[in-house]
Design a protein around this motif. Structure first.
Motif, PDB file in Angstrom:
ATOM      1  N   UNK A  59       0.812  -1.210   0.000  1.00  7.76           N
ATOM      2  CA  UNK A  59       0.000   0.000   0.000  1.00  7.76           C
ATOM      3  C   UNK A  59       0.857   1.276   0.000  1.00  7.76           C
ATOM      4  N   UNK A  60       1.868   1.278  -0.816  1.00  8.42           N
ATOM      5  CA  UNK A  60       2.656   2.491  -1.033  1.00  8.42           C
ATOM      6  C   UNK A  60       3.378   2.979   0.207  1.00  8.42           C
ATOM      7  N   UNK A  61       3.817   4.238   0.140  1.00 12.71           N
ATOM      8  CA  UNK A  61       4.429   4.858   1.317  1.00 12.71           C
ATOM      9  C   UNK A  61       5.928   4.723   1.404  1.00 12.71           C
ATOM     10  N   UNK A  62       6.547   3.968   0.473  1.00 10.81           N
ATOM     11  CA  UNK A  62       8.009   3.826   0.520  1.00 10.81           C
ATOM     12  C   UNK A  62       8.667   5.094  -0.026  1.00 10.81           C
ATOM     13  N   UNK A  63       9.698   5.555   0.673  1.00 12.91           N
ATOM     14  CA  UNK A  63      10.516   6.643   0.149  1.00 12.91           C
ATOM     15  C   UNK A  63      11.975   6.232   0.280  1.00 12.91           C
ATOM     16  N   UNK A  64      12.739   6.394  -0.814  1.00 18.03           N
ATOM     17  CA  UNK A  64      14.154   5.998  -0.812  1.00 18.03           C
ATOM     18  C   UNK A  64      14.991   7.097  -1.455  1.00 18.03           C
ATOM     19  N   UNK A  65      16.276   7.107  -1.104  1.00 20.12           N
ATOM     20  CA  UNK A  65      17.227   8.027  -1.723  1.00 20.12           C
ATOM     21  C   UNK A  65      18.366   7.201  -2.317  1.00 20.12           C
ATOM     22  N   UNK A  66      18.727   7.506  -3.551  1.00 18.79           N
ATOM     23  CA  UNK A  66      19.797   6.765  -4.225  1.00 18.79           C
ATOM     24  C   UNK A  66      21.155   7.238  -3.715  1.00 18.79           C
ATOM     25  N   UNK A  67      22.047   6.294  -3.389  1.00 12.76           N
ATOM     26  CA  UNK A  67      23.402   6.627  -2.953  1.00 12.76           C
ATOM     27  C   UNK A  67      24.304   6.912  -4.138  1.00 12.76           C
ATOM     28  N   UNK A  68      23.934   6.401  -5.291  1.00 10.76           N
ATOM     29  CA  UNK A  68      24.635   6.674  -6.547  1.00 10.76           C
ATOM     30  C   UNK A  68      23.603   6.511  -7.658  1.00 10.76           C
ATOM     31  N   UNK A  69      23.985   6.769  -8.901  1.00  8.43           N
ATOM     32  CA  UNK A  69      23.013   6.630  -9.988  1.00  8.43           C
ATOM     33  C   UNK A  69      22.482   5.187 -10.042  1.00  8.43           C
ATOM     34  N   UNK A  70      21.169   5.033 -10.016  1.00 12.01           N
ATOM     35  CA  UNK A  70      20.565   3.692 -10.016  1.00 12.01           C
ATOM     36  C   UNK A  70      19.435   3.638 -11.034  1.00 12.01           C
ATOM     37  N   UNK A  71      19.380   2.540 -11.780  1.00 13.39           N
ATOM     38  CA  UNK A  71      18.240   2.301 -12.671  1.00 13.39           C
ATOM     39  C   UNK A  71      17.157   1.586 -11.858  1.00 13.39           C
ATOM     40  N   UNK A  72      15.966   2.172 -11.776  1.00 13.72           N
ATOM     41  CA  UNK A  72      14.904   1.601 -10.941  1.00 13.72           C
ATOM     42  C   UNK A  72      13.609   1.491 -11.742  1.00 13.72           C
ATOM     43  N   UNK A  73      12.714   0.640 -11.235  1.00 15.71           N
ATOM     44  CA  UNK A  73      11.387   0.536 -11.842  1.00 15.71           C
ATOM     45  C   UNK A  73      10.415   0.030 -10.782  1.00 15.71           C
ATOM     46  N   UNK A  74       9.148   0.417 -10.897  1.00 18.27           N
ATOM     47  CA  UNK A  74       8.117  -0.193 -10.039  1.00 18.27           C
ATOM     48  C   UNK A  74       7.099  -0.895 -10.924  1.00 18.27           C
ATOM     49  N   UNK A  75       6.549  -1.985 -10.367  1.00 15.50           N
ATOM     50  CA  UNK A  75       5.481  -2.743 -11.041  1.00 15.50           C
ATOM     51  C   UNK A  75       4.457  -3.134  -9.980  1.00 15.50           C
ATOM     52  N   UNK A  76       3.430  -3.862 -10.400  1.00 19.29           N
ATOM     53  CA  UNK A  76       2.380  -4.267  -9.456  1.00 19.29           C
ATOM     54  C   UNK A  76       1.374  -3.152  -9.289  1.00 19.29           C
TER      55      UNK A  76
END
Lengths: 281, 202
Positions: A59-76
């Protein structure tokens, strides 16, 4: 090593992968991602192998900070604020904040290289029932990210349907103890709608509705089961088991949601209607 | 042997006795049919979990029907000794329920070998059986919310050791200092189905 710093987690965020198959005889369940198809897609989109660990966000609510350049994606479950099914470069120091999804329950955040926390008994899955695997993700955690192993998929956007917000229908097969409930029990299971209870989690989806009556008395010796089992405790309303189900159970299993439909059940939210359509083996 | 459906990826084999379970499990664990990822013994059943990409339930059913159970499975397993302090909170009550003295209970618990019939409840929890020994102990009417790790307990026809602190409804008769589940050890689980266990007075 690359890292991802956790700022907030929402109701529940865990590290998950394909789980721990092959150890059930020792009382160790498989666990792993609840919605396998969505997690597999996330890994594919960032060029991870299928067994890479991802974050499962409830149910959402995640917050993150990248320590270096990162390729990310969300699904679901689609969360506002996140690049849904579209791989995105998160620059060093940039933050990603997942809002609450409008439909569905579980979102998967994959990072190219995979979440590289130490595996436990061969897997990075957190089994909330057994208390095995990495601890539940908490604000302040700095999660290690592994090295990439293959090129990214080169896909800008994966066209997948969002989890439905209305009634969901899945196919169900008779289980090993369907005879404990007779023909009337089966008709009740597949003929009436069920409502997803708020008392649901990674272990199982509790269903509210008209209770199913047993046609025979007695106790069942505990027996093994798998994901998708519809177990009926004495109260008569079924529990649909998900990833962290117990290895064995002592209540009769009236039916099984077919494996291909179980992932969709992992996206059901409290209050949503589930219809079980009778199917044949 | 009866084959019961367990969804689109698993098959449940129902047998007449715990010995039949041990015999079939030993044979299937030694040579699992192709595409079977988990073999899960329980009190009267063996569950075969498949990878549907690698096999079909029909092929696994055929393989199970062709499997010859190992009649000597009980004697074949590795042997483990567990020293026990017989000072459990329910020791006197368990002796009462079995209509025997505490000394007699301890003598019978330590006097013959137990076999790990199956595991479950929590990682590393083994259900130990001593067939024909007449153990039949009801669970506590109100389960404890916290059973200390290492507790040695009785319920039904089984004895077991709690791997870690957890809720539990079994009658506690003692405790052991041996960790039956330890993630820093390989293998983490000390007890596997078919292992033989002898309890000793610590």
């Amino acid at each position: 090593m690359k890292t991802l710093t956790v700022l907030a987690t929402g109701p529940l965020t865990t590290v998950q992968d394909e789980g721990r198959p092959g150890q059930a005889a020792l009382g160790i369940g498989r666990s792993g991602v609840c919605d396998r198809a969505s997690a597999a897609l996330a890994n594919r989109l960032v060029g991870n192998p299928p067994d890479a660990a991802v974050l499962e966000v409830t149910f959402g609510g995640l917050a993150v900070r990248a320590g270096s350049d990162l390729l990310v994606v969300t699904t679901g479950a689609r969360c506002p604020g996140a690049p849904h099914a579209a791989p995105t470069l998160l620059r060093a120091g940039a933050e990603l904040r997942l809002g609450a999804p409008a439909g569905g329950l579980r979102s998967y955040l994959a990072v190219r290289g995979g979440i590289a926390v130490p595996p436990v008994l061969g897997s990075r899955a957190t089994d909330v029932l057994a208390g095995l695997g990495p601890p539940v993700v908490a604000p302040g955690d700095v999660l290690p990210v592994g090295p990439p192993t293959s090129p990214p998929a080169g896909v800008d956007l994966a066209p997948v349907a969002d989890p439905p917000a209305g009634a969901v229908t899945v196919a169900v097969l008779p289980g090993p103890r369907a005879d404990w409930f007779g023909a009337a029990g089966w008709s009740g299971l597949v003929g009436r709608p069920w409502t997803v209870s708020s008392d649901s989690n990674r272990v199982g989806v509790r269903l509210d509705g008209v209770p199913l009556d047993r046609v025979r008395a007695g106790e069942l010796p505990s027996e093994g089961m798998v994901r998708g089992a519809l177990q009926v405790p004495p109260a008569g309303t079924p529990v649909l088991f998900l990833a962290d189900h117990p290895v064995t159970g002592g209540y009769p299993v009236i039916g099984y949601v077919v494996d291909a439909d179980v992932d969709r059940c992992a996206q059901l939210r409290p209050g949503q209607t589930l219809r079980l359509r009778g199917s044949r083996a | 042997m009866r084959l019961l459906p367990s969804g689109s990826t698993a098959l449940l084999v129902e047998l007449d006795s715990l010995d039949d379970v041990l015999g079939l499990y030993a044979a299937l664990a030694a040579e699992p049919p192709a595409g079977v990822v988990d073999v899960v013994p329980a009190a009267r059943t063996v569950l075969l979990v498949t990878d549907p990409a690698r096999t079909t339930l029909a092929a696994v059913a055929d393989a199970v029907r062709r499997t010859t159970p190992r009649p000597d499975a009980r004697a074949d397993g590795d042997s483990v000794s567990l020293p026990v302090h017989y000072d459990g909170a329910d020791l006197a009550e368990a002796a009462d329920l079995l209509s025997m003295s505490i000394d007699e209970l301890v003598q019978r618990h330590t006097g013959a070998e137990w076999t790990v019939a199956f595991c479950g409840f929590s990682p590393g929890f083994g259900y130990l059986a001593q067939p024909g020994a007449g153990w039949e102990v009801p669970r506590r009417s109100t389960p404890r919310t916290r059973v200390p790790p290492g507790s040695v307990a009785l319920a039904g026809e089984f004895s077991g050791i709690y791997p870690r602190e957890s809720p539990g409804g079994w009658q506690l008769i003692g405790r052991t200092d041996v960790a039956v589940f330890d993630l820093d050890r390989d293998p983490a689980a000390l007890l596997r189905p078919g292992n033989r266990v002898r309890f000793e007075v610590a």
